[in-house]
Design a protein around this motif. Structure first.
Motif, PDB file in Angstrom:
ATOM      1  N   VAL A 111      45.660  43.299  39.894  1.00  0.00           N
ATOM      2  CA  VAL A 111      45.500  42.279  40.933  1.00  0.00           C
ATOM      3  C   VAL A 111      45.270  42.930  42.289  1.00  0.00           C
ATOM      4  CG1 VAL A 111      46.568  40.351  42.143  1.00  0.00           C
ATOM      5  CG2 VAL A 111      46.943  40.623  39.695  1.00  0.00           C
ATOM      6  N   LEU A 112      46.108  43.876  42.646  1.00  0.00           N
ATOM      7  CA  LEU A 112      46.049  44.463  43.992  1.00  0.00           C
ATOM      8  C   LEU A 112      44.824  45.352  44.182  1.00  0.00           C
ATOM      9  CD1 LEU A 112      49.840  45.230  44.531  1.00  0.00           C
ATOM     10  CD2 LEU A 112      48.465  43.478  45.674  1.00  0.00           C
ATOM     11  N   LEU A 113      44.396  46.045  43.133  1.00  0.00           N
ATOM     12  CA  LEU A 113      43.171  46.832  43.264  1.00  0.00           C
ATOM     13  C   LEU A 113      41.976  45.902  43.429  1.00  0.00           C
ATOM     14  CD1 LEU A 113      42.182  49.760  43.326  1.00  0.00           C
ATOM     15  CD2 LEU A 113      41.699  49.569  40.872  1.00  0.00           C
ATOM     16  N   ALA A 114      42.012  44.769  42.729  1.00  0.00           N
ATOM     17  CA  ALA A 114      40.928  43.789  42.862  1.00  0.00           C
ATOM     18  C   ALA A 114      40.897  43.175  44.251  1.00  0.00           C
ATOM     19  CB  ALA A 114      41.081  42.697  41.802  1.00  0.00           C
ATOM     20  N   THR A 115      42.055  42.786  44.770  1.00  0.00           N
ATOM     21  CA  THR A 115      42.080  42.184  46.110  1.00  0.00           C
ATOM     22  C   THR A 115      41.719  43.211  47.179  1.00  0.00           C
ATOM     23  OG1 THR A 115      44.483  42.566  46.306  1.00  0.00           O
ATOM     24  CG2 THR A 115      43.761  40.423  45.449  1.00  0.00           C
ATOM     25  N   ALA A 116      42.111  44.454  46.962  1.00  0.00           N
ATOM     26  CA  ALA A 116      41.726  45.503  47.911  1.00  0.00           C
ATOM     27  C   ALA A 116      40.217  45.715  47.893  1.00  0.00           C
ATOM     28  CB  ALA A 116      42.443  46.809  47.583  1.00  0.00           C
ATOM     29  N   SER A 117      39.606  45.597  46.716  1.00  0.00           N
ATOM     30  CA  SER A 117      38.160  45.825  46.592  1.00  0.00           C
ATOM     31  C   SER A 117      37.344  44.707  47.232  1.00  0.00           C
ATOM     32  CB  SER A 117      37.770  45.969  45.125  1.00  0.00           C
ATOM     33  OG  SER A 117      37.831  44.718  44.448  1.00  0.00           O
ATOM     34  N   THR A 118      37.917  43.507  47.292  1.00  0.00           N
ATOM     35  CA  THR A 118      37.209  42.379  47.906  1.00  0.00           C
ATOM     36  C   THR A 118      37.655  42.111  49.331  1.00  0.00           C
ATOM     37  OG1 THR A 118      38.831  40.773  47.044  1.00  0.00           O
ATOM     38  CG2 THR A 118      36.919  41.268  45.655  1.00  0.00           C
ATOM     39  N   GLY A 119      38.776  42.711  49.731  1.00  0.00           N
ATOM     40  CA  GLY A 119      39.310  42.477  51.064  1.00  0.00           C
ATOM     41  C   GLY A 119      39.918  41.102  51.229  1.00  0.00           C
ATOM     42  N   LYS A 120      40.270  40.460  50.114  1.00  0.00           N
ATOM     43  CA  LYS A 120      40.812  39.103  50.166  1.00  0.00           C
ATOM     44  C   LYS A 120      42.051  38.988  49.280  1.00  0.00           C
ATOM     45  CE  LYS A 120      36.182  37.094  50.746  1.00  0.00           C
ATOM     46  NZ  LYS A 120      35.170  36.196  50.135  1.00  0.00           N
ATOM     47  N   PHE A 121      43.172  38.606  49.873  1.00  0.00           N
ATOM     48  CA  PHE A 121      44.391  38.304  49.122  1.00  0.00           C
ATOM     49  C   PHE A 121      44.861  36.928  49.578  1.00  0.00           C
ATOM     50  CE2 PHE A 121      48.847  37.979  48.190  1.00  0.00           C
ATOM     51  CZ  PHE A 121      49.026  38.663  46.993  1.00  0.00           C
ATOM     52  N   GLY A 122      44.802  35.951  48.654  1.00  0.00           N
ATOM     53  CA  GLY A 122      45.145  34.586  49.011  1.00  0.00           C
ATOM     54  C   GLY A 122      46.375  34.083  48.291  1.00  0.00           C
TER      55      GLY A 122
END
Length: 322
Positions: free
Chosen positions: A57-68
């Motif tokens: 999850v966190l690597l994915a949100t870091a890659s998109t710059g979006k954590f909602g």
């Protein structure tokens, strides 16, 4: 007269449970055998199943710059699901291993071989846990649901691996690190190369920590014919564990670089790679402290992998808020 130490603990406590755990001291008496079957008195397995989900999850949100807010739910849902599916998986493992467990000193006190729970009761309990976990999975996107369902295959196969291969720890890694794929897909909706590399890194990590764990049972395993990497490596364990350590660190670094370089944020990448570096030092510390002839030492170091895995989680989280 000397007491018979081969008899199960009359309180029903499992031999390798945490001392003072909540199951043995606070849970209602009727629930304790089932919670012990789910390893609720030994939470390290839940952590080791959950942590790869959080990596994904966190690597994915870091890659998109979006954590909602939905990503926060994914992380919470993964936590609840990991507890439930670890419980269901352990129940399945104990059903299939009930004859072996009765012959191994460390496992003969488990609920099925000690007579606390019957096989039929265990099957029902396993089904209930899996059903609730499936309900949580249905709140994720379609791709994540499919990946979650496919995860049942390695979970089903793992308990039998020790019967036909010297590498059951690899099968555990395949099952336990599936969450790295699930967590990424739950955020992005598609599977890409970085989570696949992250998944393989998790498998290397599992080979490291579960080989350490397996050294607790080498004598009993040899007597009953159960295979493990600990038995396979023998006195060459440090060479193999060092290899797994290096693979773990290298693959984590590659997955992180592939995921974050397109974001073009140098600070985010440096902080995330710092997590890989510190996790590697934690594994190196374990290797220095390892005494394969001491079951207590092996269990302590195995449990310390919760902290090793959470190091990368922490750094990924921090990388997104700086």
């Amino acid at each position: 007269m000397t007491p018979n130490t081969d008899l199960p603990d009359p309180t029903g406590q499992v031999s390798d449970a945490y001392q003072g755990n909540w199951v043995d001291h606070r849970a209602p008496a009727w629930s304790r055998p089932y919670l012990r079957l789910s390893r609720a008195d030994r939470p390290i397995g839940t952590w080791l199943l959950l942590i790869p989900c959080w990596w994904g999850v966190l690597l994915a949100t870091a890659s998109t710059g979006k954590f909602g807010l939905y990503d926060a739910w994914i992380m919470l849902g993964c936590a609840i699901g990991a507890w439930l599916m670890r419980g269901a998986g352990c129940t399945w493992n104990d059903i299939t291993d009930r004859d072996f467990d009765g012959q191994v000193e460390r496992t003969r006190s488990r609920p099925i071989p000690s007579g606390q729970v019957g096989v039929k009761q265990a099957v029902i309990w396993m089904g209930l846990q899996a059903l609730v976990a499936f309900g949580i999975l249905l709140t994720f996107n379609t791709a994540a649901i499919i990946i979650g369902i496919v995860a049942l295959l390695p979970v089903a196969v793992y308990p039998f691996a020790k019967r036909f291969t010297w590498w059951p720890q690899a099968f555990l890694g395949i099952a336990f690190n599936w969450g790295a794929l699930l967590g990424w897909v739950a955020h992005t909706g598609s599977l890409e190369l970085p989570p696949v590399i992250l998944y393989v890194a998790g498998i290397a990590w599992t080979l490291f920590y579960d080989t350490i764990y397996a050294y607790q049972d080498t004598e009993d395993d040899a007597l009953i014919g159960v295979k493990s990497t600990a038995r396979l490596f023998g006195k060459n364990s440090r060479k193999w564990l060092k290899l797994f350590l290096m693979l773990t660190v290298a693959l984590f670094a590659v997955a992180t670089i592939f995921a974050l370089v397109p974001l073009a944020n140098v600070l985010t990448l440096v902080i995330a790679l710092g997590g890989v570096w510190f996790m590697g030092w934690h594994l190196a510390w374990q290797l220095r402290k390892l005494d394969t002839d001491s079951p207590e030492n092996c269990l302590k170091l195995f449990r310390s992998n919760r902290d090793a895995g959470l190091i990368f989680v922490l750094f990924l989280a921090v990388s997104q808020i700086v």
